[in-house]
Design a protein around this motif. Structure first.
Motif, PDB file in Angstrom:
ATOM      1  N   ALA A   1      11.029  -3.535   7.682  1.00 14.05           N
ATOM      2  CA  ALA A   1      11.977  -4.625   7.475  1.00 14.05           C
ATOM      3  C   ALA A   1      11.273  -5.899   7.033  1.00 14.05           C
ATOM      4  N   ASP A   2      10.001  -6.024   7.333  1.00 13.25           N
ATOM      5  CA  ASP A   2       9.292  -7.243   6.941  1.00 13.25           C
ATOM      6  C   ASP A   2       9.049  -7.311   5.439  1.00 13.25           C
ATOM      7  N   ARG A   3       9.086  -6.166   4.771  1.00 16.37           N
ATOM      8  CA  ARG A   3       8.815  -6.163   3.333  1.00 16.37           C
ATOM      9  C   ARG A   3      10.061  -6.412   2.508  1.00 16.37           C
ATOM     10  N   LEU A   4      11.189  -6.559   3.164  1.00 18.36           N
ATOM     11  CA  LEU A   4      12.416  -6.800   2.409  1.00 18.36           C
ATOM     12  C   LEU A   4      12.503  -8.282   2.081  1.00 18.36           C
ATOM     13  N   ASN A   5      11.713  -8.705   1.113  1.00 16.58           N
ATOM     14  CA  ASN A   5      11.692 -10.117   0.756  1.00 16.58           C
ATOM     15  C   ASN A   5      12.047 -10.318  -0.693  1.00 16.58           C
ATOM     16  N   LEU A   6      12.939  -9.482  -1.223  1.00 13.47           N
ATOM     17  CA  LEU A   6      13.279  -9.601  -2.641  1.00 13.47           C
ATOM     18  C   LEU A   6      14.088 -10.860  -2.911  1.00 13.47           C
ATOM     19  N   PHE A   7      14.821 -11.335  -1.933  1.00 11.01           N
ATOM     20  CA  PHE A   7      15.637 -12.525  -2.136  1.00 11.01           C
ATOM     21  C   PHE A   7      14.895 -13.792  -1.762  1.00 11.01           C
TER      22      PHE A   7
ATOM     23  N   TYR B   1      17.430   4.397  -0.146  1.00 10.24           N
ATOM     24  CA  TYR B   1      17.466   3.623  -1.391  1.00 10.24           C
ATOM     25  C   TYR B   1      16.403   2.535  -1.371  1.00 10.24           C
ATOM     26  N   ILE B   2      16.273   1.859  -0.231  1.00 12.85           N
ATOM     27  CA  ILE B   2      15.252   0.819  -0.092  1.00 12.85           C
ATOM     28  C   ILE B   2      13.866   1.433  -0.224  1.00 12.85           C
ATOM     29  N   PHE B   3      13.705   2.616   0.333  1.00 12.70           N
ATOM     30  CA  PHE B   3      12.407   3.271   0.244  1.00 12.70           C
ATOM     31  C   PHE B   3      12.075   3.621  -1.196  1.00 12.70           C
ATOM     32  N   LYS B   4      13.096   4.060  -1.953  1.00 11.98           N
ATOM     33  CA  LYS B   4      12.821   4.363  -3.347  1.00 11.98           C
ATOM     34  C   LYS B   4      12.597   3.091  -4.150  1.00 11.98           C
ATOM     35  N   SER B   5      13.140   1.982  -3.684  1.00  7.03           N
ATOM     36  CA  SER B   5      13.006   0.746  -4.465  1.00  7.03           C
ATOM     37  C   SER B   5      11.671   0.078  -4.213  1.00  7.03           C
TER      38      SER B   5
ATOM     39  N   VAL C   1       9.705   4.346  -8.468  1.00  8.51           N
ATOM     40  CA  VAL C   1       8.930   3.536  -7.546  1.00  8.51           C
ATOM     41  C   VAL C   1       8.109   2.535  -8.355  1.00  8.51           C
ATOM     42  N   PRO C   2       8.116   1.248  -8.006  1.00 10.91           N
ATOM     43  CA  PRO C   2       7.507   0.225  -8.842  1.00 10.91           C
ATOM     44  C   PRO C   2       6.013   0.410  -9.116  1.00 10.91           C
TER      45      PRO C   2
ATOM     46  N   LEU D   1      12.132  12.194   4.747  1.00 11.73           N
ATOM     47  CA  LEU D   1      12.217  11.756   3.358  1.00 11.73           C
ATOM     48  C   LEU D   1      11.466  10.458   3.116  1.00 11.73           C
ATOM     49  N   THR D   2      11.290   9.638   4.131  1.00  8.71           N
ATOM     50  CA  THR D   2      10.630   8.355   3.910  1.00  8.71           C
ATOM     51  C   THR D   2       9.204   8.359   4.441  1.00  8.71           C
ATOM     52  N   ARG D   3       8.603   9.498   4.510  1.00  7.99           N
ATOM     53  CA  ARG D   3       7.200   9.544   4.899  1.00  7.99           C
ATOM     54  C   ARG D   3       6.338   9.129   3.716  1.00  7.99           C
TER      55      ARG D   3
END
Lengths: 225, 138
Positions: free
Chosen positions: B130-136, B120-124, A205-206, A83-85
């Protein structure tokens, strides 16, 4: 050579074989570059742990391990990889970050330190300590617990494996509260996953890339007990 | 040619009523090795799914240690059920294995929740690194 008796070495062979398999597969999980290969190595490592459970006389747990981990968690991981490909085009292909050396030092240091600490203890055996405590050693009439008939040369014979009814007894009698709490945790996890997935399928997706696919509601893969 | 591990002494440790077996300490070392590999993977990997896999490895190390201690100590002196004699005898009480069952339950729930959060993170943010999780980040 032909009359070399292999039988007393068999526990070591099982231990080193399955333990080496498990450790190599775990290294493959951590070190291999591709995520799908990581999942397959994880399945191999979990099968090795199941075999080690069986060498520890925990047959039921080995079967449960194969059913739940290899049949449930690895399939779940593979589905989520599917799903995350589609995100690999912009990202870097480095699979590890720059904390390689400190993480290796931490993992290796913890392993060596704790191994030294734990392996240097001569762990007592329950059978030995109980037998030392309750044999007919002349003080039998003063013991509060009636000593079981045990002479030093002749051990009593018991069931060699754990029957599953023991697990049923333990889950239903002394650990009933924890059992109910575990079922509550599973229910909460299931509801939480459903809520997460409903929100995620509504999410857009943004920056518009090609991976804007909508997932129909309820198409989640959730592992139930 | 005898392989090298045959040069090890035959296991003199007797688990009661189970026969000769590998003693407790190699299992402890093996479970700690699994835990250390899991620590390394959880710190270094970038993909969130692989971090979750490393957490599963760590959980398996802990489970292996629990089962090893259960073999070592899982005997108790109690009254044998369905016996009319008053003797107390040794019966197996697999407390560690029961703990492993609960740990498995929690691990399965954790895998479900964690992978849902990864999705959910992938859709967001359209990435699972993990390096791209810099929303905060300010």
């Amino acid at each position: 050579m032909s009359d070399f008796d292999l039988t007393p070495y068999l526990p070591w062979i099982w231990f080193y074989g399955f333990g080496g398999l498990t450790v190599l597969a775990a290294l493959g999980v951590v070190l291999h570059k591709k995520v799908v290969y990581n999942a397959v190595f994880l399945a191999l490592a979990l099968l090795g742990v199941a075999a080690l459970f069986i060498t520890l006389n925990a047959d039921f747990l080995g079967v449960v391990q194969v059913l739940l981990y290899v049949g449930g968690v690895v399939v779940l991981v593979l589905f989520s990889i599917l799903l995350t490909r589609g995100e690999a085009k912009g990202g870097t292909y480095l699979n590890r970050n720059k904390q390689n050396v400190p993480a290796a030092l931490v993992g290796l240091g913890f392993t060596i330190w704790a191994s030294i600490q734990l392996a240097s203890v001569s762990w007592p055996n329950a059978y030995d300590s109980l037998a030392r405590k309750y044999t007919n050693s002349g003080f039998g009439e003063f013991a509060t617990i009636k000593p079981f008939p045990l002479t030093p040369g002749q051990p009593i014979i018991l069931n060699q494996t754990y029957p599953i009814s023991i697990f049923g007894d333990a889950l239903m009698k002394p650990y009933l509260l924890i059992f109910e709490l575990a079922s509550l945790i599973l229910l909460v996890a299931m509801v939480g996953v459903v809520v997460y997935m409903k929100n995620a399928s509504k999410k857009s997706v943004p920056d518009g890339s090609a991976s804007k696919k909508s997932i129909p509601d309820g198409s989640i893969v959730e592992e139930k007990e | 040619m005898i392989p090298l591990f045959f040069l090890l002494p035959p296991p003199a440790f007797d688990v009661p009523h189970y026969g000769p077996a590998v003693p407790l300490q190699p299992y402890l070392v093996l479970s700690l090795v699994l835990f250390g590999i899991g620590i390394y993977g959880a710190i270094t990997r970038r993909n969130l799914i692989t971090i979750l896999m490393s957490l599963e490895l760590m959980l398996n190390g802990v489970n292996l240690m629990l089962v090893a201690f259960s073999r070592q100590w899982g005997l108790s002196l109690m009254r044998q059920p369905f016996s009319s004699e008053g003797f107390q005898s040794l019966v197996p009480v697999p407390v560690g294995q029961v703990f492993v069952i609960f740990s498995l339950t929690i691990a399965v729930a954790e895998a479900g929740i964690g992978l849902a959060m990864v999705y959910y993170i992938f859709k967001s943010i359209n990435s699972v690194e993990a390096d791209r999780l810099n929303l905060f980040k300010w």
